[in-house]
Design a protein around this motif. Structure first.
Motif, PDB file in Angstrom:
ATOM      1  N   GLN A  74       0.915  -1.122   0.045  1.00  0.00           N
ATOM      2  CA  GLN A  74       0.004   0.077   0.135  1.00  0.00           C
ATOM      3  C   GLN A  74       0.973   1.277   0.000  1.00  0.00           C
ATOM      4  OE1 GLN A  74      -3.427   0.324   2.424  1.00  0.00           O
ATOM      5  NE2 GLN A  74      -3.088   2.284   3.354  1.00  0.00           N
ATOM      6  N   GLU A  75       1.984   1.334   0.639  1.00  0.00           N
ATOM      7  CA  GLU A  75       2.903   2.487   0.853  1.00  0.00           C
ATOM      8  C   GLU A  75       3.459   2.784  -0.680  1.00  0.00           C
ATOM      9  OE1 GLU A  75       3.891   4.453   3.150  1.00  0.00           O
ATOM     10  OE2 GLU A  75       2.214   4.005   4.282  1.00  0.00           O
ATOM     11  N   LEU A  76       3.651   1.611  -1.311  1.00  0.00           N
ATOM     12  CA  LEU A  76       4.182   1.798  -2.568  1.00  0.00           C
ATOM     13  C   LEU A  76       3.135   1.943  -3.633  1.00  0.00           C
ATOM     14  CD1 LEU A  76       6.536  -1.275  -2.898  1.00  0.00           C
ATOM     15  CD2 LEU A  76       7.092   1.102  -2.386  1.00  0.00           C
ATOM     16  N   GLY A  77       1.848   2.213  -3.390  1.00  0.00           N
ATOM     17  CA  GLY A  77       0.785   2.556  -4.225  1.00  0.00           C
ATOM     18  C   GLY A  77      -0.158   1.521  -4.746  1.00  0.00           C
ATOM     19  N   PHE A  78       0.151   0.307  -4.320  1.00  0.00           N
ATOM     20  CA  PHE A  78      -0.924  -0.879  -5.127  1.00  0.00           C
ATOM     21  C   PHE A  78      -2.099  -1.000  -4.269  1.00  0.00           C
ATOM     22  CE2 PHE A  78       3.529  -2.112  -6.054  1.00  0.00           C
ATOM     23  CZ  PHE A  78       3.358  -2.307  -7.354  1.00  0.00           C
ATOM     24  N   ALA A  79      -3.218  -1.284  -4.828  1.00  0.00           N
ATOM     25  CA  ALA A  79      -4.604  -1.289  -4.506  1.00  0.00           C
ATOM     26  C   ALA A  79      -5.034  -2.780  -4.253  1.00  0.00           C
ATOM     27  CB  ALA A  79      -5.473  -0.670  -5.429  1.00  0.00           C
ATOM     28  N   ILE A  80      -4.395  -3.756  -4.499  1.00  0.00           N
ATOM     29  CA  ILE A  80      -4.715  -5.241  -4.486  1.00  0.00           C
ATOM     30  C   ILE A  80      -3.453  -5.989  -4.186  1.00  0.00           C
ATOM     31  CG2 ILE A  80      -5.578  -7.488  -5.659  1.00  0.00           C
ATOM     32  CD1 ILE A  80      -7.491  -5.611  -7.324  1.00  0.00           C
ATOM     33  N   ALA A  81      -3.333  -6.651  -2.884  1.00  0.00           N
ATOM     34  CA  ALA A  81      -2.383  -7.545  -2.777  1.00  0.00           C
ATOM     35  C   ALA A  81      -2.786  -8.847  -2.892  1.00  0.00           C
ATOM     36  CB  ALA A  81      -1.894  -7.256  -1.322  1.00  0.00           C
ATOM     37  N   LEU A  82      -2.478  -9.393  -4.065  1.00  0.00           N
ATOM     38  CA  LEU A  82      -2.606 -10.802  -4.604  1.00  0.00           C
ATOM     39  C   LEU A  82      -2.013 -11.709  -4.064  1.00  0.00           C
ATOM     40  CD1 LEU A  82      -4.896 -12.164  -6.375  1.00  0.00           C
ATOM     41  CD2 LEU A  82      -3.413 -11.660  -8.110  1.00  0.00           C
ATOM     42  N   PHE A  83      -2.649 -12.902  -3.548  1.00  0.00           N
ATOM     43  CA  PHE A  83      -1.819 -14.253  -2.993  1.00  0.00           C
ATOM     44  C   PHE A  83      -2.470 -15.298  -3.769  1.00  0.00           C
ATOM     45  CE2 PHE A  83      -1.332 -10.794   0.125  1.00  0.00           C
ATOM     46  CZ  PHE A  83       0.028 -11.170   0.530  1.00  0.00           C
ATOM     47  N   PRO A  84      -2.210 -15.544  -5.000  1.00  0.00           N
ATOM     48  CA  PRO A  84      -3.089 -16.247  -5.996  1.00  0.00           C
ATOM     49  C   PRO A  84      -2.881 -17.795  -5.723  1.00  0.00           C
ATOM     50  CG  PRO A  84      -0.799 -15.540  -7.060  1.00  0.00           C
ATOM     51  CD  PRO A  84      -0.843 -14.928  -5.712  1.00  0.00           C
ATOM     52  N   SER A  85      -1.862 -18.398  -5.430  1.00  0.00           N
ATOM     53  CA  SER A  85      -1.868 -19.732  -5.447  1.00  0.00           C
ATOM     54  C   SER A  85      -1.356 -20.258  -4.011  1.00  0.00           C
ATOM     55  CB  SER A  85      -0.837 -20.419  -6.417  1.00  0.00           C
ATOM     56  OG  SER A  85       0.319 -19.772  -6.420  1.00  0.00           O
ATOM     57  N   SER A  86      -1.244 -19.648  -3.041  1.00  0.00           N
ATOM     58  CA  SER A  86      -0.795 -20.003  -1.706  1.00  0.00           C
ATOM     59  C   SER A  86      -1.525 -21.319  -1.182  1.00  0.00           C
ATOM     60  CB  SER A  86      -0.947 -18.869  -0.596  1.00  0.00           C
ATOM     61  OG  SER A  86      -0.278 -17.365  -1.058  1.00  0.00           O
ATOM     62  N   THR A  87      -2.584 -21.222  -1.394  1.00  0.00           N
ATOM     63  CA  THR A  87      -3.537 -22.337  -0.726  1.00  0.00           C
ATOM     64  C   THR A  87      -3.325 -23.895  -1.444  1.00  0.00           C
ATOM     65  OG1 THR A  87      -5.393 -21.630  -2.067  1.00  0.00           O
ATOM     66  CG2 THR A  87      -5.242 -20.940   0.014  1.00  0.00           C
ATOM     67  N   VAL A  88      -3.193 -23.680  -2.778  1.00  0.00           N
ATOM     68  CA  VAL A  88      -2.866 -24.798  -3.400  1.00  0.00           C
ATOM     69  C   VAL A  88      -1.389 -25.652  -3.219  1.00  0.00           C
ATOM     70  CG1 VAL A  88      -2.128 -23.968  -5.827  1.00  0.00           C
ATOM     71  CG2 VAL A  88      -3.174 -26.015  -5.688  1.00  0.00           C
ATOM     72  N   ARG A  89      -0.663 -24.674  -3.078  1.00  0.00           N
ATOM     73  CA  ARG A  89       0.758 -24.988  -2.733  1.00  0.00           C
ATOM     74  C   ARG A  89       1.073 -25.490  -1.248  1.00  0.00           C
ATOM     75  NH1 ARG A  89       4.586 -20.996  -4.074  1.00  0.00           N
ATOM     76  NH2 ARG A  89       2.925 -19.299  -4.522  1.00  0.00           N
ATOM     77  N   LEU A  90       0.321 -24.698  -0.575  1.00  0.00           N
ATOM     78  CA  LEU A  90       0.226 -25.568   0.702  1.00  0.00           C
ATOM     79  C   LEU A  90      -0.629 -27.022   0.915  1.00  0.00           C
ATOM     80  CD1 LEU A  90      -1.308 -22.450   2.968  1.00  0.00           C
ATOM     81  CD2 LEU A  90       0.997 -23.812   3.590  1.00  0.00           C
ATOM     82  N   CYS A  91      -1.443 -27.021  -0.115  1.00  0.00           N
ATOM     83  CA  CYS A  91      -2.007 -28.406   0.007  1.00  0.00           C
ATOM     84  C   CYS A  91      -1.030 -29.426  -0.543  1.00  0.00           C
ATOM     85  CB  CYS A  91      -3.213 -28.289  -0.982  1.00  0.00           C
ATOM     86  SG  CYS A  91      -4.694 -27.462  -0.581  1.00  0.00           S
TER      87      CYS A  91
END
Length: 299
Positions: free
Chosen positions: A226-243
């Protein structure tokens, strides 16, 4: 009064200054759990869908029909604004129109498209090929003009950083924004400095940062992004790689020991699993129907 659509909710949320944390998944269960935890939006990732639903890598093996099937199954069970990774739109102008309108009819809030040539690759793989600017622009215009609902958010992603460098990626995102994209997205920046440059050079509209763990981009917190100016922090595949990691570990141990007891504390109980799947509301509905029938029969 009719509640606002998921598209309207997401669009209005993007007007606020604070960043949105958006986890991703590739199955209805993952997205249902994301919604259950109260996240403001969820991401149906192309990578995660290929992995968790079809068990194949993200190299263009999954196209419109498979994604449509995954979205349909997901929206039936998860009530959350859904951002769908629609890769390249699965063709040219008319294919893009079909993709956008098909996703809208399934109730998605946002549609992400990218400028790779098909068959596309995961954004953090090498040997990516991007379409010429002319092709990327006409496909974006098709996506924008095909919308049935003006609230549907169109996210335009470029993969040009890998094959052509950051300057080309920035210029493409500026072109996308000028053409009407609601959100722009440089995938695969390779340093903190590049993230800083993206936030500075593309200020003036919502930006996506892709936090793909062990990928090309350094990991930052949502607050730092957010400090860098981004509006969306996307964590796209964390759950499947945890699986993958947890299930592989369990199966390796089970094959050796023939005993699951060491893993019980790391599992959800049957009751917890059933609750996550929605059994409580189903039982309450069933009980209400049965009570009403008994009341009517007793009259």
């Amino acid at each position: 009064m009719k509640p606002a659509s998921h598209a309207r909710v997401l669009r209005e949320r993007l007007e606020r200054r604070d960043i949105i944390v958006v986890p991703g998944g590739g199955s209805p269960l993952e997205v249902k759990l994301i919604a259950r935890e109260g996240f403001e939006a969820a991401y149906l990732s192309g990578y995660a869908t290929a992995a968790s639903r079809y068990a194949v890598p993200d190299i263009g093996l999954v196209a419109y029909g498979e994604i449509e099937n995954a979205v349909l199954a997901t929206t039936r069970v998860a009530d959350v604004p859904l951002i769908v990774d629609c890769d390249t739109g699965y063709g040219d102008v008319t294919n893009m129109a079909r993709t956008v309108q098909g996703m809208e009819r399934l109730g998605v809030a946002a549609i992400q498209i990218e400028d790779q040539a098909w068959p596309k690759r995961c954004g953090h793989m090498d040997a990516k090929i991007v379409e010429p600017r002319e092709v990327a622009l006409r496909k974006l215009r098709a996506a924008l003009d095909a919308r049935l609902d003006p609230d549907t958010v169109i996210i335009a992603r470029t993969d040009a950083r890998g094959p052509h460098g950051l300057d080309e990626a920035l210029e493409r995102c500026l072109m996308f924004r000028q053409a009407g994209a609601d959100v722009v997205f440089v995938d695969g920046p390779q340093s903190l400095e590049e993230l800083q440059i993206i936030g500075r050079e593309l200020a003036g509209g919502p930006l996506v940062a892709n936090m793909s763990e062990s990928g090309l981009t350094p990991l930052l917190s949502a607050a730092e992004l957010q400090e860098l100016g981004f509006a969306i922090a996307l964590f796209p595949s964390s759950t499947v790689r945890l699986c993958v990691r947890v299930i592989e570990g369990f199966l390796t141990d089970l094959k050796t020991t023939g005993d699951s007891r060491a893993w019980v504390d790391r599992m959800a109980s049957l009751a917890q699993t059933n609750s996550a799947l929605g059994i409580d509301s189903m039982r309450a509905f069933e009980a209400g129907i049965l009570a009403d029938v008994q009341r009517r029969l007793g009259q």
